[in-house]
Design a protein around this motif. Structure first.
Motif, short mmCIF file in Angstrom:
data_model
loop_
_atom_site.label_atom_id
_atom_site.label_comp_id
_atom_site.label_asym_id
_atom_site.label_seq_id
_atom_site.Cartn_x
_atom_site.Cartn_y
_atom_site.Cartn_z
N GLY A 1 0.82 -1.21 0.00
CA GLY A 1 0.00 0.00 0.00
C GLY A 1 0.84 1.26 0.00
N ALA A 2 1.92 1.26 0.83
CA ALA A 2 2.81 2.43 0.88
C ALA A 2 3.51 2.64 -0.46
N SER A 3 3.84 1.54 -1.16
CA SER A 3 4.48 1.65 -2.47
C SER A 3 3.54 2.28 -3.49
N LEU A 4 2.27 1.89 -3.46
CA LEU A 4 1.29 2.48 -4.38
C LEU A 4 1.15 3.98 -4.13
N VAL A 5 1.04 4.36 -2.86
CA VAL A 5 0.91 5.77 -2.51
C VAL A 5 2.17 6.53 -2.90
N THR A 6 3.34 5.94 -2.68
CA THR A 6 4.61 6.60 -3.00
C THR A 6 4.76 6.83 -4.49
N ILE A 7 4.42 5.82 -5.30
CA ILE A 7 4.52 5.97 -6.76
C ILE A 7 3.59 7.06 -7.27
N ILE A 8 2.37 7.07 -6.77
CA ILE A 8 1.41 8.11 -7.18
C ILE A 8 1.91 9.49 -6.75
N SER A 9 2.40 9.58 -5.52
CA SER A 9 2.87 10.86 -4.99
C SER A 9 4.10 11.37 -5.75
N LEU A 10 5.01 10.46 -6.12
CA LEU A 10 6.20 10.87 -6.90
C LEU A 10 5.79 11.44 -8.25
N GLY A 11 4.88 10.75 -8.94
CA GLY A 11 4.41 11.26 -10.23
C GLY A 11 3.70 12.60 -10.09
N MET A 12 2.88 12.73 -9.05
CA MET A 12 2.19 13.99 -8.80
C MET A 12 3.19 15.11 -8.51
N ASN A 13 4.14 14.84 -7.61
CA ASN A 13 5.10 15.86 -7.19
C ASN A 13 5.97 16.36 -8.33
N ALA B 1 17.06 27.48 -2.78
CA ALA B 1 15.60 27.44 -2.69
C ALA B 1 15.02 26.53 -3.77
N TYR B 2 15.64 26.54 -4.96
CA TYR B 2 15.21 25.67 -6.04
C TYR B 2 15.61 24.22 -5.77
N LEU B 3 16.79 24.02 -5.20
CA LEU B 3 17.24 22.67 -4.86
C LEU B 3 16.38 22.05 -3.76
N VAL B 4 15.96 22.87 -2.79
CA VAL B 4 15.08 22.39 -1.72
C VAL B 4 13.77 21.87 -2.32
N GLU B 5 13.19 22.64 -3.24
CA GLU B 5 11.95 22.22 -3.89
C GLU B 5 12.14 20.91 -4.66
N LEU B 6 13.28 20.79 -5.35
CA LEU B 6 13.56 19.57 -6.13
C LEU B 6 13.70 18.36 -5.23
N HIS B 7 14.49 18.49 -4.15
CA HIS B 7 14.72 17.36 -3.24
C HIS B 7 13.44 16.99 -2.47
N LYS B 8 12.65 18.00 -2.14
CA LYS B 8 11.42 17.76 -1.36
C LYS B 8 10.42 16.91 -2.14
N ARG B 9 10.44 17.02 -3.45
CA ARG B 9 9.51 16.26 -4.28
C ARG B 9 9.74 14.76 -4.19
N THR B 10 10.94 14.37 -3.78
CA THR B 10 11.24 12.95 -3.61
C THR B 10 11.20 12.54 -2.15
N SER B 11 11.68 13.39 -1.25
CA SER B 11 11.78 13.02 0.17
C SER B 11 10.41 12.83 0.81
N LEU B 12 9.44 13.65 0.45
CA LEU B 12 8.11 13.56 1.08
C LEU B 12 7.38 12.26 0.71
N PRO B 13 7.37 11.85 -0.58
CA PRO B 13 6.74 10.56 -0.89
C PRO B 13 7.45 9.38 -0.22
N ILE B 14 8.78 9.40 -0.15
CA ILE B 14 9.53 8.31 0.47
C ILE B 14 9.18 8.18 1.95
N ALA B 15 8.77 9.30 2.56
CA ALA B 15 8.39 9.27 3.97
C ALA B 15 7.19 8.36 4.22
N SER B 16 6.46 7.99 3.16
CA SER B 16 5.31 7.10 3.33
C SER B 16 5.73 5.77 3.96
N TYR B 17 6.89 5.25 3.57
CA TYR B 17 7.38 4.00 4.15
C TYR B 17 7.70 4.17 5.63
#
Length: 363
Positions: free
Chosen positions: A108-120, A273-289
């Motif tokens: 379930g967490a993998s499904l949410v993470t994949i969707i969130s990564l694509g959205m982000n 500020a741009y790098l923070v936005e870029l990294h955040k798009r991956t770190s937040l979905p990974i937090a699902s696990y």
């Protein structure tokens, strides 16, 4: 997958969607109460435009933002219910280990993470562009509009040898004044082009210079040329003059990466500020696990006080995560720091907590 896996996975996803559908209307209600006066100020603003341009994209943005929170609350709720109904006792009596029990949760967490990564990385930035355009047109105050409209004392490195300078530029009229372009050979100035006024032509991507002067510097003499008007091409566009962190939210990740790399070549020093936005798009979905492990470990055993105690502890942990995440974003935007480390610090800290709770739950 066994029947129990399908049972847990179905409960996982249904409770997650239910929690998300509760949070979104609350966010909309709060936003409507805050902005209703702004909507009523514009007599030409219709309900269809508000719903289609603003609230449709508002839902996309906040649904993606609330995903980890909804996931965390959902896992605590239905796992606590499993525990209170002694279903977990039956599962453990059947020789199912805690690690094996986590199997459907991780699916379930993998499904949410994949969707969130694509959205982000792709959907939310394009959606934010429309939403922020609406906000700029109808909701922004004069000061906010002027911050993006006027650019002053701006310098930019176009290539290894070419630099430009603008005293002032208006992004709405695509015009500015006191423009200078200098070309160097090492430390030696080779040519200098100046103009009193500059205007960008969107049709052919050229710049019109008014009252221009060009100086060519040779070894033993200089040549000076001047005129009333000339059209020329430069390796930049008006968008390259705007370095506002909010604009990073409107760029899909592939475009954002190109922008960061190009800006580095042009000598822009602080892009954190741009790098923070870029990294955040991956770190937040990974937090699902991480949040899933913490939530299951907290709710796995039956507690005195039941679901309410687990939910209170979980919400406290969730707000701590959000607190550290915001601190990491602020500190990561400071010039000279490693933004990647600061963005991932909350995941590292709560990842260690998840490991501790996991080993404790296994016992």
């Amino acid at each position: 997958m066994k029947i129990i896996d399908w049972y847990i996975l179905r409960r996982y996803l249904v409770t997650f969607l239910f929690t998300l559908l509760i949070l979104i209307p609350i966010a909309i209600a709060i936003d409507v109460s805050e902005k209703i006066d702004n909507f009523l100020e514009h007599t030409n603003l219709g309900l269809e435009e508000i719903l289609n341009d603003y609230y449709k994209n508002f839902i996309i943005y906040y649904a993606n933002t609330f995903m980890p929170l909804a996931l965390f609350i959902a896992v605590i709720l239905f796992t606590s219910k499993l525990s209170n109904n002694t279903e977990i006792i039956a599962i453990t009596n059947a020789k199912v280990s805690f690690t094996r029990f986590l199997y459907p949760y991780f699916i379930g967490a993998s499904l949410v993470t994949i969707i969130s990564l694509g959205m982000n990385h792709f959907v939310v930035p394009n959606s934010s562009k429309v939403r922020k355009g609406f906000e700029k047109k109808y909701l922004s105050n004069t000061r906010e509009k002027n911050d993006l409209k006027f650019i002053s004392d701006f310098s930019l490195q176009l290539t290894d040898s070419t630099y430009i300078y603008l005293k002032n530029y208006n992004t709405e009229t695509n015009s500015g004044y006191n423009f200078t372009s200098e070309t160097y050979d090492g430390l030696k100035l080779k040519s200098k082009l100046s103009a009193d006024n500059l205007r960008y032509n969107t049709k052919d991507s050229t710049f019109s210079l008014t009252n221009w002067r060009k100086r060519l510097i040779y070894k033993d003499r200089d040549s000076i040329f001047k005129g009333n008007k000339i059209d020329t091409v430069f390796n930049f566009t008006p968008r390259d003059l705007i370095y506002k962190s909010a604009l990073s939210q409107e760029m899909p990740s592939n475009e954002l990466i190109k922008f960061i790399n190009l800006s580095k070549k042009r000598g822009v020093k602080n892009l954190n500020a741009y790098l923070v936005e870029l990294h955040k798009r991956t770190s937040l979905p990974i937090a699902s696990y991480i949040l899933t492990i913490i939530a299951v470990a907290l709710a796995f055993r039956k507690r005195r006080g039941g679901t309410g105690v687990n939910l209170a502890i979980g919400i406290g942990i969730m707000f701590l995560y959000i607190f550290f995440m915001k601190i990491g974003e602020v500190l990561g935007s400071v010039a000279g720091v490693n933004s990647f480390i600061y963005v991932w610090i909350p995941n590292i800290m709560f990842g260690l907590l998840a490991i501790y709770l996991y080993w404790n739950a296994r016992k």
